[in-house]
Motif scaffolding. Sequence first.
Motif, PDB file in Angstrom:
ATOM      1  N   LEU A 136      27.801  44.715  43.135  1.00 45.92           N
ATOM      2  CA  LEU A 136      29.402  45.111  42.522  1.00 45.92           C
ATOM      3  C   LEU A 136      29.226  45.388  40.966  1.00 45.92           C
ATOM      4  O   LEU A 136      30.112  45.268  40.343  1.00 45.92           O
ATOM      5  N   SER A 137      27.983  45.498  40.574  1.00 45.63           N
ATOM      6  CA  SER A 137      27.698  45.341  38.955  1.00 45.63           C
ATOM      7  C   SER A 137      28.461  46.418  38.356  1.00 45.63           C
ATOM      8  O   SER A 137      28.837  46.671  37.282  1.00 45.63           O
ATOM      9  N   ASN A 138      28.431  47.741  39.253  1.00 40.61           N
ATOM     10  CA  ASN A 138      29.044  49.077  38.641  1.00 40.61           C
ATOM     11  C   ASN A 138      30.492  48.901  38.606  1.00 40.61           C
ATOM     12  O   ASN A 138      31.114  49.934  38.077  1.00 40.61           O
ATOM     13  N   CYS A 139      31.111  48.040  39.255  1.00 43.23           N
ATOM     14  CA  CYS A 139      32.652  48.232  39.512  1.00 43.23           C
ATOM     15  C   CYS A 139      33.302  47.740  38.310  1.00 43.23           C
ATOM     16  O   CYS A 139      33.107  46.669  37.641  1.00 43.23           O
ATOM     17  N   ARG A 140      34.480  48.759  37.937  1.00 44.49           N
ATOM     18  CA  ARG A 140      35.245  48.330  36.570  1.00 44.49           C
ATOM     19  C   ARG A 140      36.743  48.625  37.027  1.00 44.49           C
ATOM     20  O   ARG A 140      36.830  49.440  37.795  1.00 44.49           O
ATOM     21  N   LEU A 141      37.381  47.819  36.651  1.00 45.95           N
ATOM     22  CA  LEU A 141      38.866  47.819  36.684  1.00 45.95           C
ATOM     23  C   LEU A 141      39.828  47.712  35.373  1.00 45.95           C
ATOM     24  O   LEU A 141      39.273  47.028  34.516  1.00 45.95           O
ATOM     25  N   THR A 142      40.946  48.103  35.478  1.00 45.38           N
ATOM     26  CA  THR A 142      41.791  47.892  34.401  1.00 45.38           C
ATOM     27  C   THR A 142      43.061  47.260  35.035  1.00 45.38           C
ATOM     28  O   THR A 142      43.520  47.637  36.071  1.00 45.38           O
ATOM     29  N   THR A 143      43.331  46.055  34.506  1.00 47.87           N
ATOM     30  CA  THR A 143      44.439  45.313  35.283  1.00 47.87           C
ATOM     31  C   THR A 143      44.992  44.302  34.170  1.00 47.87           C
ATOM     32  O   THR A 143      44.157  43.852  33.177  1.00 47.87           O
ATOM     33  N   ALA A 144      46.047  43.710  34.275  1.00 48.82           N
ATOM     34  CA  ALA A 144      46.443  42.683  33.697  1.00 48.82           C
ATOM     35  C   ALA A 144      47.202  41.586  34.669  1.00 48.82           C
ATOM     36  O   ALA A 144      47.883  41.717  35.521  1.00 48.82           O
ATOM     37  N   LEU A 145      47.040  40.415  34.240  1.00 50.58           N
ATOM     38  CA  LEU A 145      47.403  39.285  34.797  1.00 50.58           C
ATOM     39  C   LEU A 145      49.067  39.050  34.655  1.00 50.58           C
ATOM     40  O   LEU A 145      49.298  38.809  33.508  1.00 50.58           O
ATOM     41  N   GLY A 146      49.781  39.398  35.863  1.00 46.08           N
ATOM     42  CA  GLY A 146      51.216  39.263  35.561  1.00 46.08           C
ATOM     43  C   GLY A 146      51.934  37.892  36.270  1.00 46.08           C
ATOM     44  O   GLY A 146      51.234  36.926  36.340  1.00 46.08           O
ATOM     45  N   ASN A 147      52.961  38.345  37.031  1.00 42.53           N
ATOM     46  CA  ASN A 147      53.640  37.122  37.645  1.00 42.53           C
ATOM     47  C   ASN A 147      52.889  36.799  38.954  1.00 42.53           C
ATOM     48  O   ASN A 147      53.229  36.316  40.002  1.00 42.53           O
ATOM     49  N   GLU A 148      52.196  37.761  39.363  1.00 45.19           N
ATOM     50  CA  GLU A 148      51.520  37.632  40.909  1.00 45.19           C
ATOM     51  C   GLU A 148      50.930  36.625  41.282  1.00 45.19           C
ATOM     52  O   GLU A 148      50.393  35.718  40.298  1.00 45.19           O
ATOM     53  N   THR A 149      50.890  35.991  42.310  1.00 44.35           N
ATOM     54  CA  THR A 149      50.142  34.884  42.706  1.00 44.35           C
ATOM     55  C   THR A 149      48.534  35.242  42.939  1.00 44.35           C
ATOM     56  O   THR A 149      48.354  36.360  42.774  1.00 44.35           O
ATOM     57  N   LEU A 150      47.593  34.463  43.021  1.00 45.77           N
ATOM     58  CA  LEU A 150      46.297  34.764  43.026  1.00 45.77           C
ATOM     59  C   LEU A 150      46.011  35.381  43.966  1.00 45.77           C
ATOM     60  O   LEU A 150      45.221  36.356  43.807  1.00 45.77           O
ATOM     61  N   PHE A 151      46.388  35.377  45.281  1.00 45.06           N
ATOM     62  CA  PHE A 151      46.141  36.149  46.577  1.00 45.06           C
ATOM     63  C   PHE A 151      46.786  37.389  46.299  1.00 45.06           C
ATOM     64  O   PHE A 151      46.244  38.193  46.859  1.00 45.06           O
ATOM     65  N   GLU A 152      47.940  37.384  45.710  1.00 43.15           N
ATOM     66  CA  GLU A 152      48.533  38.956  45.477  1.00 43.15           C
ATOM     67  C   GLU A 152      47.683  39.789  44.686  1.00 43.15           C
ATOM     68  O   GLU A 152      47.201  41.025  44.714  1.00 43.15           O
ATOM     69  N   ARG A 153      47.056  38.971  43.490  1.00 44.87           N
ATOM     70  CA  ARG A 153      46.149  39.577  42.543  1.00 44.87           C
ATOM     71  C   ARG A 153      44.815  40.152  43.279  1.00 44.87           C
ATOM     72  O   ARG A 153      44.416  41.217  43.103  1.00 44.87           O
ATOM     73  N   LEU A 154      44.433  39.279  44.045  1.00 41.99           N
ATOM     74  CA  LEU A 154      43.145  39.411  45.019  1.00 41.99           C
ATOM     75  C   LEU A 154      43.269  40.724  45.853  1.00 41.99           C
ATOM     76  O   LEU A 154      42.452  41.567  46.041  1.00 41.99           O
ATOM     77  N   ASP A 155      44.573  40.648  46.145  1.00 44.99           N
ATOM     78  CA  ASP A 155      44.779  41.907  47.180  1.00 44.99           C
ATOM     79  C   ASP A 155      44.713  43.218  46.369  1.00 44.99           C
ATOM     80  O   ASP A 155      44.275  44.337  47.096  1.00 44.99           O
ATOM     81  N   ILE A 156      45.277  43.151  45.246  1.00 48.09           N
ATOM     82  CA  ILE A 156      45.451  44.397  44.498  1.00 48.09           C
ATOM     83  C   ILE A 156      43.725  44.676  43.829  1.00 48.09           C
ATOM     84  O   ILE A 156      43.624  46.119  44.342  1.00 48.09           O
ATOM     85  N   ILE A 157      43.235  43.762  43.417  1.00 39.99           N
ATOM     86  CA  ILE A 157      41.725  44.266  43.123  1.00 39.99           C
ATOM     87  C   ILE A 157      40.810  44.667  44.539  1.00 39.99           C
ATOM     88  O   ILE A 157      40.180  45.674  44.247  1.00 39.99           O
ATOM     89  N   CYS A 158      41.099  44.032  45.256  1.00 43.48           N
ATOM     90  CA  CYS A 158      40.324  44.285  46.718  1.00 43.48           C
ATOM     91  C   CYS A 158      40.591  45.668  47.182  1.00 43.48           C
ATOM     92  O   CYS A 158      39.951  46.407  47.623  1.00 43.48           O
ATOM     93  N   GLU A 159      42.021  46.164  47.036  1.00 36.82           N
ATOM     94  CA  GLU A 159      42.434  47.170  47.565  1.00 36.82           C
ATOM     95  C   GLU A 159      41.829  48.486  46.765  1.00 36.82           C
ATOM     96  O   GLU A 159      41.433  49.351  47.230  1.00 36.82           O
TER      97      GLU A 159
END
Lengths: 362, 189
Positions: free
Chosen positions: A318-341
């Motif tokens: 996964l070394s080439n994977c890059r993302l733009t994101t901000a930690l909001g009010n989501e729970t950890l699992f919601e956040r992981l859902d977003i990243i994984c999606e």
Amino acid sequence: MFERYAGYSVEDFVKDDNFITWVKFSDSEGNLFWSEFLQNYPHKQETVTQARQIVIHLGEASRMAVDKHDAKEIWSKLEPALAEKSGHSRVVFPLNWNKWVAAASVILILGLIWWNNPLKDNEPKAYTRLIEQAENPLKEVINSSSKAMRITLPDGSVVTLEKASRLSYAREFEGNQREVFLSGAAFFNVTKNPEKPFVVYANELVTKVLGTSFTINAFEENKQVTVAVRTGRVSVFKNKDLTRLGADNKEIILIPNQQVAFTKADAMLVRSLVEKPQVVVSQQELRDLTFTNAPLSDIFEALEKAYGVEIVFDKALLSNCRLTTALGNETLFERLDIICEALEASYKVVDAQIVIDGKKCN
Amino acid sequence: MLLWNAFREGNREAYADIYNLYIEDLLSYGYRVTSNRQLIKDSIQDLFLHLWLHRENLSETDSIKFYLFRSLRNRILRNIEKSDILPQTAEKILENIIEDFSFEQELMAHEAETEQIARLQKAINKLSKRQQEVIQLRYHSDFSLEEIENLMQLNNQSVRNLLHRAISQLRISFEMAGWFFLLITSFAG
């Protein structure tokens, strides 16, 4: 213990948590405390009476009057919406209405029996067996109300006892450990005392701590007993034979956001993450967690730090994977859902670790 | 717990019981968070529809009430963001409807105590939206500070400050009004 309240004004009392709890729930613990307080500080009577009245008035006055038509209107729209949705999905209502109603009422009647019976007639067996072995006379608190109840133990630890639950403990914690017995569910906030470990016996689990906060869920009718940790470190032991000191089994050590479940059927202890992991760093530190085109490993590292969890993934893949994101009010699992999606990846929780399964990014 | 579990297993009566148990509290809280009544009703309908359709995915919850309040609050906030109406103007118009509503309440306030409560109600309604919310959650809905932090997405200190300011402000408005003899003497003392 009382000095703190000696100089309290009406306003101070109105805002005080212990005071509010007593006014709203008049638990026996509170009754005892506040009557003793007034015996020591009789001139506070007037202040306490006024503060009491204000708390009660605030409760009534802060409620917005409800238009009952709204309640009926929502329900009347909900029923056809449910029927329509259910028709399309796999959820099918039983066609035999009579049979279904009968089944429903059995569940409800059981429920009512449970609620109507004073808890005394319904002594949970595992719990009774455990307290019979206690050396010192125990004080028992039974929460038969419909709300959680706060109990302050002799060492200052605070227990939030859920409804239909009971807790037994010695009036004074003598001996080399602080022992309490639980049936049902409770949240424990234990005061630190490394000299005297705090031990909770709950069905087939023994939980041992030095000072921390955690939740235990041990209703006898449930198939599982769980211990979930909010702060600190907790050791959990199996206690299949329900003996009081038989906790010489292998222990499992839990850190914040981890939980362990004991399943009665197979007598197994399984470690996992709590349903909603809480952030373990300060809000200040959390605010810095905004990422612009950041490598995935940075984001996972930040999540690991924020929630005190371990995230396992193939760094090379996964070394080439890059993302733009901000930690909001989501729970950890919601956040992981977003990243994984975003990565077309998936994750699962294995023995309190989060394992990411993904593929190479271009 | 039993009710919740029966509901999760698909018991419609348990579902209706949960609705009846909490609907008034939820409406009351909704009116406090926004004065857009249609939005509140839609949000509650959404919430209960979602609850039934996804009941199999729901976990055991320590507090049904807390779960419902939090879901409702999130839904209302989401729906406010989505709606095209400018929140200020819409709130202004609907505020009047709510105002009439509590006026009815006031008419019934014959006895001294009810009158005091009605006045306290007015004073509370003059607080900021968030102060009103925190007062209702703490003193009416009996949520702990911890639960309120979680509900309002604030840290512990912010919730305390909000409560502190709300109570101080209520005290000041009592002192200025000069009618509530009990509160004047008590708060001054």
